[in-house]
Write a protein that holds these residues in place. Structure first.
Motif, PDB file in Angstrom:
ATOM      1  N   SER A  20       0.829  -1.209   0.000  1.00 25.78           N
ATOM      2  CA  SER A  20       0.000   0.000   0.000  1.00 25.78           C
ATOM      3  C   SER A  20       0.857   1.250   0.000  1.00 25.78           C
ATOM      4  CB  SER A  20      -0.927  -0.011   1.214  1.00 25.78           C
ATOM      5  OG  SER A  20      -0.170  -0.022   2.421  1.00 25.78           O
ATOM      6  N   LEU A  21       1.995   1.204   0.695  1.00 26.53           N
ATOM      7  CA  LEU A  21       2.896   2.354   0.683  1.00 26.53           C
ATOM      8  C   LEU A  21       3.470   2.598  -0.699  1.00 26.53           C
ATOM      9  CD1 LEU A  21       4.834   1.860   4.049  1.00 26.53           C
ATOM     10  CD2 LEU A  21       3.078   3.555   3.534  1.00 26.53           C
ATOM     11  N   LEU A  22       3.790   1.532  -1.404  1.00 29.58           N
ATOM     12  CA  LEU A  22       4.315   1.682  -2.763  1.00 29.58           C
ATOM     13  C   LEU A  22       3.270   2.291  -3.694  1.00 29.58           C
ATOM     14  CD1 LEU A  22       6.278  -1.687  -3.178  1.00 29.58           C
ATOM     15  CD2 LEU A  22       7.226   0.605  -2.809  1.00 29.58           C
ATOM     16  N   LEU A  23       1.996   1.963  -3.456  1.00 30.42           N
ATOM     17  CA  LEU A  23       0.941   2.535  -4.282  1.00 30.42           C
ATOM     18  C   LEU A  23       0.712   4.017  -3.982  1.00 30.42           C
ATOM     19  CD1 LEU A  23      -1.697  -0.364  -4.147  1.00 30.42           C
ATOM     20  CD2 LEU A  23      -0.209   0.241  -6.047  1.00 30.42           C
ATOM     21  N   VAL A  24       1.011   4.428  -2.764  1.00 22.74           N
ATOM     22  CA  VAL A  24       0.801   5.830  -2.372  1.00 22.74           C
ATOM     23  C   VAL A  24       1.920   6.733  -2.875  1.00 22.74           C
ATOM     24  CG1 VAL A  24       0.682   7.379  -0.374  1.00 22.74           C
ATOM     25  CG2 VAL A  24      -0.595   5.234  -0.373  1.00 22.74           C
ATOM     26  N   ILE A  25       3.113   6.173  -3.047  1.00 20.20           N
ATOM     27  CA  ILE A  25       4.272   6.984  -3.418  1.00 20.20           C
ATOM     28  C   ILE A  25       4.059   7.798  -4.695  1.00 20.20           C
ATOM     29  CG2 ILE A  25       6.666   6.832  -4.222  1.00 20.20           C
ATOM     30  CD1 ILE A  25       7.130   4.671  -2.153  1.00 20.20           C
ATOM     31  N   PRO A  26       3.535   7.229  -5.810  1.00 21.69           N
ATOM     32  CA  PRO A  26       3.340   8.069  -7.016  1.00 21.69           C
ATOM     33  C   PRO A  26       2.401   9.246  -6.781  1.00 21.69           C
ATOM     34  CG  PRO A  26       3.199   5.739  -7.563  1.00 21.69           C
ATOM     35  CD  PRO A  26       3.220   5.812  -6.076  1.00 21.69           C
ATOM     36  N   GLY A  27       1.327   9.025  -6.030  1.00 20.05           N
ATOM     37  CA  GLY A  27       0.406  10.126  -5.763  1.00 20.05           C
ATOM     38  C   GLY A  27       1.044  11.208  -4.918  1.00 20.05           C
ATOM     39  N   VAL A  28       1.762  10.809  -3.869  1.00 19.69           N
ATOM     40  CA  VAL A  28       2.436  11.787  -3.012  1.00 19.69           C
ATOM     41  C   VAL A  28       3.499  12.547  -3.793  1.00 19.69           C
ATOM     42  CG1 VAL A  28       3.884  12.067  -0.966  1.00 19.69           C
ATOM     43  CG2 VAL A  28       1.968  10.453  -0.929  1.00 19.69           C
ATOM     44  N   ALA A  29       4.253  11.822  -4.625  1.00 17.54           N
ATOM     45  CA  ALA A  29       5.284  12.481  -5.431  1.00 17.54           C
ATOM     46  C   ALA A  29       4.676  13.490  -6.400  1.00 17.54           C
ATOM     47  CB  ALA A  29       6.092  11.434  -6.197  1.00 17.54           C
ATOM     48  N   SER A  30       3.542  13.158  -6.987  1.00 19.99           N
ATOM     49  CA  SER A  30       2.880  14.081  -7.919  1.00 19.99           C
ATOM     50  C   SER A  30       2.415  15.339  -7.194  1.00 19.99           C
ATOM     51  CB  SER A  30       1.687  13.388  -8.585  1.00 19.99           C
ATOM     52  OG  SER A  30       2.104  12.246  -9.320  1.00 19.99           O
ATOM     53  N   VAL A  31       1.842  15.167  -6.006  1.00 23.29           N
ATOM     54  CA  VAL A  31       1.380  16.323  -5.235  1.00 23.29           C
ATOM     55  C   VAL A  31       2.547  17.222  -4.851  1.00 23.29           C
ATOM     56  CG1 VAL A  31       0.295  17.036  -3.076  1.00 23.29           C
ATOM     57  CG2 VAL A  31      -0.675  15.148  -4.383  1.00 23.29           C
ATOM     58  N   VAL A  32       3.648  16.592  -4.433  1.00 26.43           N
ATOM     59  CA  VAL A  32       4.811  17.378  -4.007  1.00 26.43           C
ATOM     60  C   VAL A  32       5.433  18.116  -5.188  1.00 26.43           C
ATOM     61  CG1 VAL A  32       7.134  17.232  -3.056  1.00 26.43           C
ATOM     62  CG2 VAL A  32       5.285  15.907  -2.026  1.00 26.43           C
ATOM     63  N   LEU A  33       5.628  17.417  -6.310  1.00 25.86           N
ATOM     64  CA  LEU A  33       6.311  18.011  -7.456  1.00 25.86           C
ATOM     65  C   LEU A  33       5.439  19.021  -8.190  1.00 25.86           C
ATOM     66  CD1 LEU A  33       8.125  14.879  -8.948  1.00 25.86           C
ATOM     67  CD2 LEU A  33       9.121  16.723  -7.578  1.00 25.86           C
ATOM     68  N   LEU A  34       4.141  18.753  -8.294  1.00 27.94           N
ATOM     69  CA  LEU A  34       3.258  19.624  -9.080  1.00 27.94           C
ATOM     70  C   LEU A  34       2.503  20.639  -8.241  1.00 27.94           C
ATOM     71  CD1 LEU A  34       1.742  16.935 -11.502  1.00 27.94           C
ATOM     72  CD2 LEU A  34       3.725  18.424 -11.860  1.00 27.94           C
ATOM     73  N   GLY A  35       2.467  20.452  -6.928  1.00 29.37           N
ATOM     74  CA  GLY A  35       1.710  21.357  -6.087  1.00 29.37           C
ATOM     75  C   GLY A  35       2.538  22.049  -5.027  1.00 29.37           C
TER      76      GLY A  35
END
Length: 294
Positions: A20-35
């Motif tokens: 589940s942590l691996l699945l969350v990483i892309p979303g968190v990375a997108s929020v951090v990089l794009l937001g």
């Protein structure tokens, strides 16, 4: 249970957590990089010192925010707030009446009416704005109709009235759908009961429909007021850029004046205004839910 068995069971329990942590990483990375990261850069630049060409030289200063007290900037901020509030009120009133009409129709026609509202917005936003120039301009249908009565040379382009009409057209659907969703959940028997008890048309709306559709109205206010503050195209094309909004000011500071720190400072002020409006509407929504719970 042996220690080996416990280790196997613990390993099985940890695997889903790691997955589940691996699945969350892309979303968190997108929020951090794009937001988060762009927001941090803009916030940092708003306190930076500008060079002779308006670029970022580093340092720390509050002068960029102090300059916003200048009448040139404060007038634009106040005008944007006023126009945003005006557009919000107009969209809510028109959206409320439109939503009530749709809800009053038979179930099969409601979807068709909502589709008719959405279809024009499948066209590009810029194309629709240019269409309003044709409609409100000297060669448009309004000028042609007035020409029949002897009124010649009529044109609403550029004017603040044209800007308000353009904003109403642009943001009306965002006001209709939340209000419609709230009205649709109201039990029709409540309206009938209020009518049987002697309430007039206005009394039914004031005592029954309006209070119960308040969450949708607050949502419509949020979805209308915040985008209006940052709109750019409509004031330029329909208003001639005479009375710019905050969005126009930010673009001008970044492109024409090439003053990145000032543009970032105005952007942060706009962000603060949006957050405050979201917080205010959130408090009103919580108060409404608490009243329903009581």
């Amino acid at each position: 249970m042996t220690s080996t068995t416990r280790t196997i069971h613990l390993g099985r329990r940890e695997r889903p957590k790691r997955g589940s942590l691996l699945l969350v990483i892309p979303g968190v990375a997108s929020v951090v990089l794009l937001g988060v990261l762009p927001l941090f850069i803009v916030a940092r630049n708003s306190f930076a010192v500008a060079d002779d060409y308006g670029g970022i030289t580093g340092g720390f200063t509050l002068e960029n925010y102090a300059k916003l007290l200048d009448p040139v900037y404060s007038k634009t901020l106040l005008f944007s707030l006023g126009l945003g509030l005006l557009n919000t009120v107009v969209c809510i009133v028109v959206g409320y009446l439109t939503s009530y009409y749709i809800v009053s129709r038979p179930e099969g026609r409601q979807g068709l009416l909502l589709l008719l509202i959405i279809i024009p917005f499948w066209t590009d936003f810029l194309v629709r704005t240019f269409a309003w120039i044709t409609i409100l301009g000297s060669g448009g249908p309004i000028a042609g109709l007035l020409g029949v009565f002897g009124v010649s040379g009529f044109s609403m382009i550029p004017s603040n009235v044209a800007v308000v009409l353009g904003l109403l057209y642009a943001f009306l659907p965002t006001a209709i759908f939340p209000i419609y969703a709230s009205m649709r959940s109201i039990d029709p028997s409540l309206k009938e009961a209020a009518t049987d008890l002697g309430c007039s048309w206005w009394g039914v709306h004031r005592r029954v429909i309006l209070p119960l559709s308040r969450p949708g109205i607050l949502g419509a206010a949020l979805l209308t007021f915040i985008p209006t503050m940052g709109v750019f195209v409509i004031p330029v094309l329909l208003g001639g850029g005479k009375d710019p909004l905050v969005g126009n000011l930010i673009v001008t500071l970044y492109t024409e004046f090439r003053n990145q720190p000032m543009g970032a400072a105005v952007s942060m002020v706009l962000l603060v205004l949006m957050v405050l409006s979201m917080g205010l509407i959130g408090l009103l929504m919580r108060r409404t839910s608490n009243q329903k719970g009581a």
